[in-house]
Design a protein around this motif. Structure first.
Motif, PDB file in Angstrom:
ATOM      1  N   HIS A  29      42.187  51.429  26.218  1.00  0.00           N
ATOM      2  CA  HIS A  29      41.664  50.122  25.807  1.00  0.00           C
ATOM      3  C   HIS A  29      41.327  49.240  27.009  1.00  0.00           C
ATOM      4  O   HIS A  29      40.657  48.219  26.857  1.00  0.00           O
ATOM      5  CB  HIS A  29      42.699  49.401  24.936  1.00  0.00           C
ATOM      6  N   LEU A  30      41.788  49.618  28.195  1.00  0.00           N
ATOM      7  CA  LEU A  30      41.580  48.792  29.394  1.00  0.00           C
ATOM      8  C   LEU A  30      40.190  49.011  29.984  1.00  0.00           C
ATOM      9  O   LEU A  30      39.581  50.067  29.777  1.00  0.00           O
ATOM     10  CB  LEU A  30      42.632  49.141  30.455  1.00  0.00           C
ATOM     11  N   PRO A  31      39.677  48.046  30.748  1.00  0.00           N
ATOM     12  CA  PRO A  31      38.419  48.270  31.474  1.00  0.00           C
ATOM     13  C   PRO A  31      38.565  49.442  32.442  1.00  0.00           C
ATOM     14  O   PRO A  31      39.665  49.763  32.886  1.00  0.00           O
ATOM     15  CB  PRO A  31      38.209  46.949  32.231  1.00  0.00           C
ATOM     16  N   ARG A  32      37.443  50.036  32.794  1.00  0.00           N
ATOM     17  CA  ARG A  32      37.473  51.240  33.628  1.00  0.00           C
ATOM     18  C   ARG A  32      38.172  51.002  34.956  1.00  0.00           C
ATOM     19  O   ARG A  32      38.963  51.840  35.400  1.00  0.00           O
ATOM     20  CB  ARG A  32      36.056  51.754  33.866  1.00  0.00           C
ATOM     21  N   TRP A  33      37.906  49.871  35.600  1.00  0.00           N
ATOM     22  CA  TRP A  33      38.500  49.650  36.923  1.00  0.00           C
ATOM     23  C   TRP A  33      40.012  49.551  36.837  1.00  0.00           C
ATOM     24  O   TRP A  33      40.730  50.005  37.736  1.00  0.00           O
ATOM     25  CB  TRP A  33      37.909  48.398  37.578  1.00  0.00           C
ATOM     26  N   ARG A  34      40.528  49.008  35.730  1.00  0.00           N
ATOM     27  CA  ARG A  34      41.977  48.926  35.573  1.00  0.00           C
ATOM     28  C   ARG A  34      42.571  50.297  35.285  1.00  0.00           C
ATOM     29  O   ARG A  34      43.678  50.610  35.746  1.00  0.00           O
ATOM     30  CB  ARG A  34      42.342  47.932  34.468  1.00  0.00           C
ATOM     31  N   ARG A  35      41.852  51.132  34.546  1.00  0.00           N
ATOM     32  CA  ARG A  35      42.324  52.499  34.319  1.00  0.00           C
ATOM     33  C   ARG A  35      42.369  53.269  35.635  1.00  0.00           C
ATOM     34  O   ARG A  35      43.299  54.044  35.886  1.00  0.00           O
ATOM     35  CB  ARG A  35      41.425  53.224  33.308  1.00  0.00           C
ATOM     36  N   HIS A  77      48.126  44.403  20.319  1.00  0.00           N
ATOM     37  CA  HIS A  77      47.771  43.842  21.629  1.00  0.00           C
ATOM     38  C   HIS A  77      49.023  43.542  22.450  1.00  0.00           C
ATOM     39  O   HIS A  77      49.047  43.776  23.672  1.00  0.00           O
ATOM     40  CB  HIS A  77      46.953  42.566  21.443  1.00  0.00           C
ATOM     41  N   GLU A 130      51.563  48.277  29.649  1.00  0.00           N
ATOM     42  CA  GLU A 130      50.910  48.237  30.952  1.00  0.00           C
ATOM     43  C   GLU A 130      51.794  47.532  31.978  1.00  0.00           C
ATOM     44  O   GLU A 130      51.880  47.954  33.148  1.00  0.00           O
ATOM     45  CB  GLU A 130      49.556  47.536  30.873  1.00  0.00           C
TER      46      GLU A 130
END
Length: 242
Positions: free
Chosen positions: A101-107, A133, A140
């Motif tokens: 569910h996270l943005p790519r950069w955070r993944r 949520h 995380e």
């Protein structure tokens, strides 16, 4: 992700730090020896610091160092590091459902900073992916607390090892320290029959193929041990493999 306020201010972040604190000294000891080994094997302090910060993978670093010093082709170094770190492919597949569910950069950041103990502690604490949520934030933050302690212990001690390795005379023989550290870790991890078989087979193959150029005996040993253990695992009852 520990630099984001919504992550490090969450109570789960501190919980993750406390869970990792007991293993941090062991990680620091390994990192210290790795830092020493990098410098004593011929790397410059700048190269050792760069490898500490940008590679951040102890076993892969120690496997790649002799290949780099021997002038091995880049594909050999990459193949060796890939074989050593294959377990992280499995970790990523499992964590995908927790972090998708996270943005790519955070993944990407989470993936880079998550180490073995971070993964083990996180999956033991959270058996199922988040459903809300709030659970997403909690999980995380807990994972970030885990790998924050791991990253601090590893990076700090490794940099100290680089300084020590550069200052200590070569006559002290500290170049072998990283190898001795890995031997200790190997013995502690060889706690199932298949792992003992993998250690014995890879060691025997590495010695038998020692004459191969560019340290290719390491790659061959890893490949043979992995394939043999996959074959044995499919033919052994679980209680025998354990």
């Amino acid at each position: 992700m520990f630099f984001l306020p919504e992550v490090h201010r969450h109570p789960a972040f501190r919980e993750g730090m406390r869970a990792t604190a007991p293993v941090a000294p062991g990680i620091a000891a390994w990192a210290l020896m790795t830092g020493v080994a990098m410098v004593r094997s011929g790397m410059s302090p700048l190269e050792a610091v760069a490898m500490t910060l940008f590679v951040y993978a102890g076993s892969a670093q120690l496997a790649a160092i002799p290949l780099i010093m021997a002038g091995a082709p880049a594909w050999v170094i990459w193949a060796t590091a890939f074989c050593v770190n294959l377990r992280f492919v499995v970790f990523s597949l499992h964590l995908r459902q927790y972090l998708m569910h996270l943005p790519r950069w955070r993944r990407l950041v989470n993936g880079f900073l998550t180490a073995d103990m971070s993964y083990a502690l996180f999956t033991r604490r959270f058996a199922t992916p988040p459903a809300t949520h709030e659970e997403q934030r909690e999980q995380e933050s807990y994972l970030a607390g885990n790998y924050f302690m791991t990253w601090m212990a590893w990076t700090g001690a490794s940099l100290v090892g680089v300084v020590v390795g550069n200052a200590v005379p070569a006559a002290w023989g500290l170049g072998f320290a990283g190898v001795l550290c890995l031997v200790g870790i190997l013995c502690s991890l060889a706690n199932t029959r298949l792992r003992v078989v993998a250690a014995a087979v890879s060691g025997a193959v590495a010695v038998a193929a020692y004459a191969l150029p560019l340290k290719l005996n390491i790659v061959v040993a890893i490949g043979v041990a992995v394939m043999l253990c996959f074959w044995l695992e499919g033919r052994m009852p679980k209680e025998q493999a354990a």
